[in-house]
Each structure stands twice: as structure tokens, then as C-alpha cells.
Design an enzyme around this catalytic site. Structure first.
Site, short mmCIF file in Angstrom:
data_model
loop_
_atom_site.label_atom_id
_atom_site.label_comp_id
_atom_site.label_asym_id
_atom_site.label_seq_id
_atom_site.Cartn_x
_atom_site.Cartn_y
_atom_site.Cartn_z
N LYS A 158 0.81 -1.01 -0.20
CA LYS A 158 -0.05 0.06 0.06
C LYS A 158 0.94 1.26 0.24
CE LYS A 158 -3.69 -2.16 2.51
NZ LYS A 158 -4.82 -2.02 3.78
N GLY A 165 -7.93 2.61 -0.87
CA GLY A 165 -7.60 1.47 -1.87
C GLY A 165 -6.68 1.95 -3.00
N GLU A 200 1.28 -5.18 4.35
CA GLU A 200 0.52 -5.96 5.28
C GLU A 200 0.30 -7.40 4.72
OE1 GLU A 200 -2.02 -2.29 6.96
OE2 GLU A 200 -3.16 -3.48 5.74
N HIS A 235 -12.86 -0.39 -5.52
CA HIS A 235 -12.93 0.83 -4.37
C HIS A 235 -13.93 1.70 -4.39
CE1 HIS A 235 -9.47 -1.74 -3.24
NE2 HIS A 235 -8.89 -1.43 -4.32
N GLU A 275 -11.40 2.93 9.86
CA GLU A 275 -11.82 1.83 9.21
C GLU A 275 -10.85 0.70 9.74
OE1 GLU A 275 -10.40 1.80 5.02
OE2 GLU A 275 -11.47 3.69 4.69
N ASN A 290 -10.19 8.02 8.07
CA ASN A 290 -10.75 9.15 7.29
C ASN A 290 -11.06 10.37 8.02
OD1 ASN A 290 -10.42 7.17 5.02
ND2 ASN A 290 -12.29 6.41 5.74
N ARG A 292 -12.96 12.99 7.10
CA ARG A 292 -14.04 13.80 6.58
C ARG A 292 -15.25 13.35 6.97
NH1 ARG A 292 -12.14 9.95 2.98
NH2 ARG A 292 -13.72 8.42 2.37
N VAL A 295 -19.28 9.43 2.38
CA VAL A 295 -20.76 9.55 1.69
C VAL A 295 -21.74 8.71 2.31
CG1 VAL A 295 -21.56 8.56 -0.39
CG2 VAL A 295 -19.33 9.31 -0.42
N ARG A 338 -26.18 3.08 -3.64
CA ARG A 338 -25.33 4.57 -4.16
C ARG A 338 -26.16 4.25 -5.48
NH1 ARG A 338 -19.39 5.89 -2.70
NH2 ARG A 338 -19.45 5.40 -0.39
C1 MV4 Z 1 -6.92 -4.43 2.88
C2 MV4 Z 1 -7.75 -5.70 2.41
C3 MV4 Z 1 -7.12 -7.07 2.98
N1 MV4 Z 1 -5.97 -7.04 3.55
N2 MV4 Z 1 -5.75 -4.82 3.78
C4 MV4 Z 1 -9.57 -1.40 0.76
C5 MV4 Z 1 -9.74 -0.02 0.88
C6 MV4 Z 1 -8.66 0.44 1.94
N3 MV4 Z 1 -9.02 1.33 2.97
C7 MV4 Z 1 -8.18 -1.01 2.39
N4 MV4 Z 1 -8.68 -1.72 1.75
C8 MV4 Z 1 -8.56 -3.15 1.99
N5 MV4 Z 1 -7.37 -3.48 2.66
C9 MV4 Z 1 -5.41 -5.87 3.97
N6 MV4 Z 1 -4.33 -6.16 4.51
C10 MV4 Z 1 -8.68 -5.56 1.76
C11 MV4 Z 1 -9.15 -4.35 1.48
C12 MV4 Z 1 -10.39 -4.22 0.77
C13 MV4 Z 1 -10.41 -4.63 -0.59
C14 MV4 Z 1 -9.40 -4.94 -1.42
C15 MV4 Z 1 -9.25 -5.70 -2.68
C16 MV4 Z 1 -10.72 -5.54 -3.52
C17 MV4 Z 1 -11.77 -4.87 -2.76
C18 MV4 Z 1 -11.69 -4.33 -1.23
C19 MV4 Z 1 -12.99 -3.96 -0.93
C20 MV4 Z 1 -12.80 -3.38 0.71
C21 MV4 Z 1 -11.52 -3.56 1.46
#
Ligand code: MV4
Length: 445
Positions: A158, A165, A200, A235, A275, A290, A292, A295, A338
Site C-alpha cells: 500500500k 484503496g 501488510e 474501491h 476503518e 478518514n 472527513r 458518503v 448508491r
Molecule cells: C486490505 C484488505 C485485505 N487485507 N488490507 C480497501 C480500502 C482500503 N482502505 C483498504 N482496503 C483493503 N485493505 C489487507 N491487509 C482488503 C481491502 C479491501 C479490498 C481489497 C481488494 C478489493 C476490494 C476491497 C474492498 C474492501 C476492502
């Protein structure tokens, strides 16, 4: 005292903010681009100032123009809504220095939480669980590979400055790591101007559970419960609900406490969202914060009866929280769909003119929108037409009410995601809470 708010946003959220300001006796100033001359937020505000041409960079993100609009209208405060300037610490700081109240947390908090590595470190100090991973920015690919082997594959890379995302890369094996790492670094650099990335453990069968929190400028923090936002595509969240379904009372209480601890640790001083990644049925981990209004805030408003925008304004105006945790009561279940101007199968945007429309109403139904018959959806901005929110005694009643409301919803002239939602409301995985299995099928990472 806040008397006049300039709303540095457009669409449904600008309308949403104007409504609460009106109820509080606060004057409103809309800003708009030339593409939004006929927009509802322009008509609804007490005053409106054109800040530039259609491109966001030259209008809704044009800080000098917006500052001029504040100056000429004598606004004493700015509400950034979500997106655009909402999480821009430089903008918040300019407002602070300019003597204009920024309706959000202080710029240092926005800056600190914008660095996802720093956010992880800050909440770890108060024993909030974070996803197993690196505690520092990783700059060398070999070091990244070594750490990933320690964590165990799959891992997710990340961007430190990312969030929501953006700039994420899932890596399933050591063989594909180096390539993914270098791509991630260069994407982070070009998207955010900072190459820092962190790693992660990747949890495939996880859900996105978040907690709405509220802190004032005197150190008090309360939570307004949790939401599930697992139904996403690329996302972009599509469905959100409150409370998160199929979470035991024991785990829920631990998540809520972790959120309050995290917000308290950073001295959080407005409304915000923490989150978490929830791995059924056991662990949960902090992901990011976040800073803010989000939505999906109306599902929380539905189950708590708290107008979150009103609290945002009161806190920014230096008032103490009116609630202690024991004053927040939760009632029933709320779901938000939405409604986007997109093809319901491919999700390709479908801008155009709305020939006619009729929005659902009745008991337990709220439609937040800024569109009207004859309105032309510009291709320039996001495709959100509106949010349909229902509230019921329990999740089943909310689902039945959402089906009824979706059947009433009529938008003619552009394609909308309504049909997708009708399918989801009849989907047995959704009904039974198998939300996480949708992750990869419905998204492209
Ligand atoms: C993750 C995860 C799985 N493992 N982190 C997506 C939004 C952001 N704020 C964090 N997200 C994620 N982080 C770890 N370590 C899964 C998501 C995730 C996601 C990932 C791939 C496709 C769709 C997703 C939808 C929600 C969250």
C-alpha cells in the site's frame, strides 16, 4: 460564531450540507464550475460564486479562487464535504491561518492521518490491533521481500500517502513480489508525490467494517456505531449498512472501543471514521482513518438520530460535544444504495440528460440527491446521482423496504445502478452475510 458557511463541494453532499445550515440559521455560499451553472446546490444556497471552468483542478480544487469567493462573500467558515479538498492538510492550514473555520479536524490531524504508516504507528501505541505488517516505509525491494516472507504470502503493498484503496497491490507469491513492489513505488510517486509504501498481510476473506467517531476540541470522544461497506467495486462502495451485520456483540464492543481509543490517542477533534478489516469470525485490524464526512454517513444518522453535519459544524465552532456515550442510542438497521449514472452490468459511466425522474419516499425512506427532471449529468465529475437510504426495525425489514423503494425509483434518460441493487437485495449471499466473497469477483485490484 459561525454565521456563513462556504460549501467547497457540489452535488448531493453540497445540498446535504446546505439543508443542515438552513436548519441552524446559518447562511450558505455555494461555489460552482461553469459546468454546474444549473445545479441544485447553486439554486439552494443563499449566494453562489463561480470559481472556474469544468475541470476540478481549475474550479473545485482551485484554492486561490475559493479563497477569493470566501473573501467577497465574507464567509466565516468552509465545509469541504468529501473528496476534493476534504483531506487536504494544506487547504485546512491556509483556512486556519486566514481566520476561516475549516469544518473538519485541525490540519495537523489531517496531515498525520494522511500518512497511513504514521496512523498505524499512532494507534498501535494505545494497543489497537493493526494488520500484521511493516511499521516503517519500505524503500528497498529486497527488504520488502524479506519482510513479506516473514509476514507470509499473500501480502498487500500500500502507498503510505494512498488510502481508500488507491495504489494497492496484492502479491500472492515471492516470485511476483519484486515487480509488484517496483510498480507500486512508482505509482505511489506519480499519484501522491511520495514513493513510500508499506506491506501488510492480505486477508482475502475479510470485511470492511468502519466506526463513526466524533471528538470535540476539549478531548471528549464518542462513537456512533459501526457500518459495513464490504460491497465495493474498484474501491467504489456501492452498498453500506449500519450496524455491520453478523458481528457478535463481543467483537462489536471491542471494535467500537478500539475506534474510540484510536481517536482519543490522536486527539481527534471533529467527526471521522476509523476503518477496520474484520476477518470473520474472529480478528479485526485497524486499516486507516478518514478525516472527513463520508458518503455513507446517513446510515449512521438513521440508526442514531444524530445529524452528523450539525455536530461537525458545532465542533468546528468550538462547542463541546452534546453527547456522552450513554446518550447515543441505536435503533434498527439502515441500508444505503448508491445510485450512480452507470451501466448496471459494466459500471461504465453514463452521463446525459435526465428526461424525467421520480424519487421514492414514504416511511423509513430518505433520498439524498441533487438531480431533477431536465438535469444534465456532466461527464466531468463522479457519477453519483443520489443515495437511497432506508431504515427498518431489523435488517430483513430494511432489505424489504429497500426493494420497495428501488421499485419506486424512476430515472429516465441515463443508465443507473438501480438494477444492480435490485439484484443484490434479492441475493442470498447478501441476505446471509457472505459479503466478503464478493471482494475479488466484483473488484479489480
Ligand atoms: C486490505 C484488505 C485485505 N487485507 N488490507 C480497501 C480500502 C482500503 N482502505 C483498504 N482496503 C483493503 N485493505 C489487507 N491487509 C482488503 C481491502 C479491501 C479490498 C481489497 C481488494 C478489493 C476490494 C476491497 C474492498 C474492501 C476492502
Amino acid at each position: 460564531m459561525i454565521h456563513k458557511v462556504l460549501i467547497a463541494n457540489r452535488g448531493e453532499i453540497a445540498v446535504r450540507i446546505i439543508r443542515t445550515c438552513r436548519e441552524m440559521g446559518i447562511k450558505t455560499v455555494a461555489i460552482y464550475s461553469t459546468a454546474d451553472k444549473g445545479a441544485a446546490h447553486v439554486r439552494m444556497a443563499d449566494q453562489a460564486v463561480c470559481v472556474g471552468p469544468p475541470a476540478s483542478a481549475e474550479s473545485y480544487l482551485n484554492v486561490p479562487s475559493i479563497l477569493s469567493a470566501i473573501e467577497i462573500t465574507d464567509a466565516d467558515s468552509v465545509h469541504p464535504g468529501y473528496g476534493f479538498l476534504a483531506e487536504n492538510p494544506a487547504f485546512a492550514e491556509i483556512c486556519e491561518n486566514y481566520g476561516v473555520k475549516f469544518i473538519g479536524p485541525s490540519s495537523e490531524i489531517i496531515r498525520a492521518m494522511g500518512d497511513k504508516i504514521e496512523a498505524r504507528r499512532a494507534v498501535q501505541k494505545v494497543k489497537v490491533p493493526v494488520v500484521p505488517g511493516s511499521d516503517e516505509a519500505i524503500t528497498e525491494e529486497e527488504e520488502g521481500l524479506r519482510i513479506s516472507k516473514e509476514i507470509g504470502f499473500p501480502v498487500i503493498i500500500k502507498a503510505a500517502a494512498g488510502g481508500g484503496g488507491r495504489g494497492m497491490k496484492i502479491v500472492h507469491s515471492p516470485a511476483s513480489f519484486i515487480n509488484a513492489f517496483l510498480t507500486s513505488q512508482s505509482e505511489a510517486l506519480s499519484a501522491f508525490g511520495v514513493p513510500d509504501v508499506y506491506i501488510e498481510k492480505y486477508f482475502e476473506h475479510s470485511r470492511h467494517v468502519e466506526v463513526q467517531v466524533m471528538g470535540d476540541r476539549f478531548g471528549s470522544v464518542v462513537h456512533l456505531g459501526d457500518r459495513d461497506c464490504s460491497v465495493q467495486r474498484r474501491h467504489q462502495k456501492l452498498i453500506e449498512e449500519a450496524p455491520a451485520p453478523f458481528v457478535s456483540a463481543r467483537i462489536r464492543n471491542r471494535i467500537l472501543k478500539a475506534a474510540v481509543d484510536a481517536a482519543t490517542a490522536v486527539g481527534y477533534n471533529n467527526v471521522g471514521t476509523i476503518e477496520f478489516l474484520y476477518v470473520p469470525d474472529g480478528e479485526f485490524y485497524f486499516l486507516e482513518m478518514n478525516t472527513r464526512i463520508q458518503v455513507e454517513h446517513p446510515v449512521t444518522e438513521a440508526i442514531t438520530g444524530v445529524d452528523i453535519v450539525r455536530e461537525q459544524i458545532r465542533i468546528a465552532d468550538g462547542k463541546k460535544l452534546r453527547f456522552e456515550q450513554k446518550d447515543i442510542h441505536f435503533h434498527g438497521h439502515a441500508i444505503e444504495c448508491r445510485i450512480n449514472a452507470e451501466d448496471p452490468e459494466t459500471f461504465v459511466p453514463s452521463p446525459g440528460t435526465i428526461r424525467s425522474c421520480l424519487f421514492p419516499g414514504g416511511f423509513g425512506v430518505r433520498m439524498d440527491t441533487a438531480v431533477y427532471p431536465g438535469y444534465t449529468v456532466p461527464p466531468t465529475y463522479d457519477s453519483l446521482l443520489g443515495k437511497l437510504i432506508v431504515h427498518g426495525e431489523d435488517r430483513n425489514e430494511a432489505i424489504m423496504r429497500m426493494r420497495r423503494a428501488l421499485d419506486e425509483l424512476w430515472i429516465d434518460g441515463v443508465k443507473t445502478t438501480t438494477e444492480f441493487h435490485k439484484k443484490m437485495m434479492g441475493n442470498s449471499d447478501f441476505a446471509e452475510g457472505r459479503l466478503w466473497t464478493n471482494f475479488l469477483a466484483k473488484s479489480r485490484v
